[in-house]
Design a protein around this motif. Structure first.
Motif, PDB file in Angstrom:
ATOM      1  N   ILE A  94     -10.623   9.780 -25.855  1.00 38.59           N
ATOM      2  CA  ILE A  94     -10.151  10.496 -27.367  1.00 38.59           C
ATOM      3  C   ILE A  94      -9.899   8.899 -27.885  1.00 38.59           C
ATOM      4  O   ILE A  94      -9.291   8.025 -27.498  1.00 38.59           O
ATOM      5  CB  ILE A  94      -9.236  10.997 -27.211  1.00 38.59           C
ATOM      6  CG1 ILE A  94      -9.340  12.346 -26.410  1.00 38.59           C
ATOM      7  CG2 ILE A  94      -8.453  11.396 -28.757  1.00 38.59           C
ATOM      8  CD1 ILE A  94      -8.203  13.346 -26.201  1.00 38.59           C
ATOM      9  N   ALA A  95     -10.407   8.783 -29.161  1.00 37.52           N
ATOM     10  CA  ALA A  95     -10.408   7.453 -29.950  1.00 37.52           C
ATOM     11  C   ALA A  95     -10.065   7.568 -31.393  1.00 37.52           C
ATOM     12  O   ALA A  95     -10.598   8.753 -31.787  1.00 37.52           O
ATOM     13  CB  ALA A  95     -11.406   6.392 -29.695  1.00 37.52           C
ATOM     14  N   GLY A  96      -9.767   6.698 -31.985  1.00 35.65           N
ATOM     15  CA  GLY A  96      -9.678   6.770 -33.560  1.00 35.65           C
ATOM     16  C   GLY A  96     -10.894   6.074 -34.080  1.00 35.65           C
ATOM     17  O   GLY A  96     -11.665   5.312 -33.531  1.00 35.65           O
ATOM     18  N   TYR A  97     -11.199   6.435 -35.483  1.00 33.58           N
ATOM     19  CA  TYR A  97     -12.364   5.846 -36.051  1.00 33.58           C
ATOM     20  C   TYR A  97     -12.216   4.013 -36.125  1.00 33.58           C
ATOM     21  O   TYR A  97     -13.328   3.499 -36.492  1.00 33.58           O
ATOM     22  CB  TYR A  97     -12.414   6.510 -37.238  1.00 33.58           C
ATOM     23  CG  TYR A  97     -13.261   7.746 -37.248  1.00 33.58           C
ATOM     24  CD1 TYR A  97     -14.689   7.986 -37.195  1.00 33.58           C
ATOM     25  CD2 TYR A  97     -12.606   9.068 -37.253  1.00 33.58           C
ATOM     26  CE1 TYR A  97     -15.174   9.220 -36.853  1.00 33.58           C
ATOM     27  CE2 TYR A  97     -12.964  10.019 -37.100  1.00 33.58           C
ATOM     28  CZ  TYR A  97     -14.546  10.075 -36.971  1.00 33.58           C
ATOM     29  OH  TYR A  97     -15.093  11.520 -36.582  1.00 33.58           O
TER      30      TYR A  97
ATOM     31  N   GLN B 199      -6.252  18.809 -30.731  1.00 34.49           N
ATOM     32  CA  GLN B 199      -5.783  18.845 -32.080  1.00 34.49           C
ATOM     33  C   GLN B 199      -4.420  19.125 -31.855  1.00 34.49           C
ATOM     34  O   GLN B 199      -3.481  18.293 -32.633  1.00 34.49           O
ATOM     35  CB  GLN B 199      -6.420  19.740 -32.790  1.00 34.49           C
ATOM     36  CG  GLN B 199      -7.851  19.369 -33.148  1.00 34.49           C
ATOM     37  CD  GLN B 199      -8.733  20.545 -33.699  1.00 34.49           C
ATOM     38  OE1 GLN B 199      -8.825  21.653 -33.299  1.00 34.49           O
ATOM     39  NE2 GLN B 199      -9.587  19.923 -34.782  1.00 34.49           N
TER      40      GLN B 199
ATOM     41  N   ALA C 225     -17.201   4.119 -32.184  1.00 37.34           N
ATOM     42  CA  ALA C 225     -16.527   4.238 -33.214  1.00 37.34           C
ATOM     43  C   ALA C 225     -17.429   3.744 -34.632  1.00 37.34           C
ATOM     44  O   ALA C 225     -17.599   4.390 -35.591  1.00 37.34           O
ATOM     45  CB  ALA C 225     -15.323   3.614 -33.481  1.00 37.34           C
TER      46      ALA C 225
ATOM     47  N   GLU D 236      -9.466  11.636 -38.291  1.00 40.76           N
ATOM     48  CA  GLU D 236      -8.942  10.413 -37.864  1.00 40.76           C
ATOM     49  C   GLU D 236      -9.277  10.157 -36.286  1.00 40.76           C
ATOM     50  O   GLU D 236      -9.544   9.044 -35.842  1.00 40.76           O
ATOM     51  CB  GLU D 236      -7.594  10.288 -37.631  1.00 40.76           C
ATOM     52  CG  GLU D 236      -6.867  10.409 -39.142  1.00 40.76           C
ATOM     53  CD  GLU D 236      -5.259  10.111 -38.953  1.00 40.76           C
ATOM     54  OE1 GLU D 236      -4.766   9.544 -38.350  1.00 40.76           O
ATOM     55  OE2 GLU D 236      -4.571  11.166 -39.430  1.00 40.76           O
ATOM     56  N   TYR D 237      -9.847  11.279 -35.560  1.00 40.30           N
ATOM     57  CA  TYR D 237     -10.045  10.797 -34.063  1.00 40.30           C
ATOM     58  C   TYR D 237     -11.154  11.802 -33.676  1.00 40.30           C
ATOM     59  O   TYR D 237     -11.959  12.638 -34.564  1.00 40.30           O
ATOM     60  CB  TYR D 237      -8.853  11.482 -33.175  1.00 40.30           C
ATOM     61  CG  TYR D 237      -7.581  10.816 -33.667  1.00 40.30           C
ATOM     62  CD1 TYR D 237      -7.227   9.683 -32.967  1.00 40.30           C
ATOM     63  CD2 TYR D 237      -6.510  11.414 -34.349  1.00 40.30           C
ATOM     64  CE1 TYR D 237      -6.046   9.004 -33.186  1.00 40.30           C
ATOM     65  CE2 TYR D 237      -5.512  10.916 -34.701  1.00 40.30           C
ATOM     66  CZ  TYR D 237      -5.183   9.762 -34.294  1.00 40.30           C
ATOM     67  OH  TYR D 237      -3.927   9.100 -34.387  1.00 40.30           O
ATOM     68  N   TRP D 238     -11.810  11.305 -32.585  1.00 38.22           N
ATOM     69  CA  TRP D 238     -13.112  11.606 -32.219  1.00 38.22           C
ATOM     70  C   TRP D 238     -13.193  11.523 -30.573  1.00 38.22           C
ATOM     71  O   TRP D 238     -12.089  11.021 -30.043  1.00 38.22           O
ATOM     72  CB  TRP D 238     -14.269  11.300 -32.313  1.00 38.22           C
ATOM     73  CG  TRP D 238     -14.216   9.627 -32.383  1.00 38.22           C
ATOM     74  CD1 TRP D 238     -13.754   8.649 -33.038  1.00 38.22           C
ATOM     75  CD2 TRP D 238     -14.972   8.966 -31.233  1.00 38.22           C
ATOM     76  NE1 TRP D 238     -13.941   7.376 -32.599  1.00 38.22           N
ATOM     77  CE2 TRP D 238     -14.536   7.633 -31.316  1.00 38.22           C
ATOM     78  CE3 TRP D 238     -15.442   9.281 -29.883  1.00 38.22           C
ATOM     79  CZ2 TRP D 238     -15.167   6.519 -30.510  1.00 38.22           C
ATOM     80  CZ3 TRP D 238     -15.964   8.188 -29.037  1.00 38.22           C
ATOM     81  CH2 TRP D 238     -15.410   6.708 -29.257  1.00 38.22           C
TER      82      TRP D 238
ATOM     83  N   LEU E 156      -2.384  16.122 -30.980  1.00 37.82           N
ATOM     84  CA  LEU E 156      -2.285  14.738 -32.021  1.00 37.82           C
ATOM     85  C   LEU E 156      -1.316  15.346 -33.045  1.00 37.82           C
ATOM     86  O   LEU E 156      -1.060  14.328 -33.928  1.00 37.82           O
ATOM     87  CB  LEU E 156      -3.756  14.587 -32.413  1.00 37.82           C
ATOM     88  CG  LEU E 156      -4.752  14.029 -31.464  1.00 37.82           C
ATOM     89  CD1 LEU E 156      -6.124  13.985 -31.844  1.00 37.82           C
ATOM     90  CD2 LEU E 156      -4.088  12.621 -31.013  1.00 37.82           C
TER      91      LEU E 156
ATOM     92  N   VAL F 228      -7.134   6.378 -27.700  1.00 37.41           N
ATOM     93  CA  VAL F 228      -5.821   6.924 -27.657  1.00 37.41           C
ATOM     94  C   VAL F 228      -5.698   7.407 -26.105  1.00 37.41           C
ATOM     95  O   VAL F 228      -4.529   7.099 -25.604  1.00 37.41           O
ATOM     96  CB  VAL F 228      -5.563   8.177 -28.563  1.00 37.41           C
ATOM     97  CG1 VAL F 228      -4.382   8.939 -28.267  1.00 37.41           C
ATOM     98  CG2 VAL F 228      -5.870   7.672 -30.020  1.00 37.41           C
TER      99      VAL F 228
END
Length: 114
Positions: A17-20, A110, A44, A82-84, A113, A25
């Motif tokens: 799980i990460a941010g753009y 979700q 990303a 924000e995240y994927w 977060l 994360v």
């Protein structure tokens, strides 16, 4: 939860799980030689570009993105703005199961977060 996804998907290499911004994360992996930080940073950038490309084409929001190579499959799903979540699989990994497991995980992620 990420370790459970890895256990449930044949041929899994890593899930994150990460941010753009390219910062993970949370992550888990089965292959200690796989550079998850490098993969997340590159993914990303690619996902950000895909989002922009689809917006420019008025094609709507990206629901999934996949890149296949000789050695691996990289599958990504946006969680929110924000995240994927993304997964790396061996080339013969179970992509259908990966898609299912990641789809089930998104509502849980979700909530965490928020």
């Amino acid at each position: 939860m990420l370790n459970d996804i890895l256990k449930n998907v044949d041929g899994s290499i890593a899930v994150a799980i990460a941010g753009y911004d390219g910062m993970p994360v949370a992550s888990a992996q089965t292959d200690p030689n796989f550079s998850i930080e490098d993969a997340v940073a590159s993914a990303a950038m690619g996902l950000t570009y895909s989002k922009k490309m689809m917006e420019d084409a008025s094609a709507g929001k990206v629901k999934e993105s996949m890149t296949t190579t000789d050695a691996a499959i990289f599958f990504l799903r946006p969680i929110d703005e924000e995240y994927w979540i993304g997964m790396a699989l061996e080339a013969n990994g179970n992509l259908g199961k990966a898609r299912l497991e990641m789809k089930k995980a998104i509502p849980l992620v979700q909530k965490q977060l928020q």
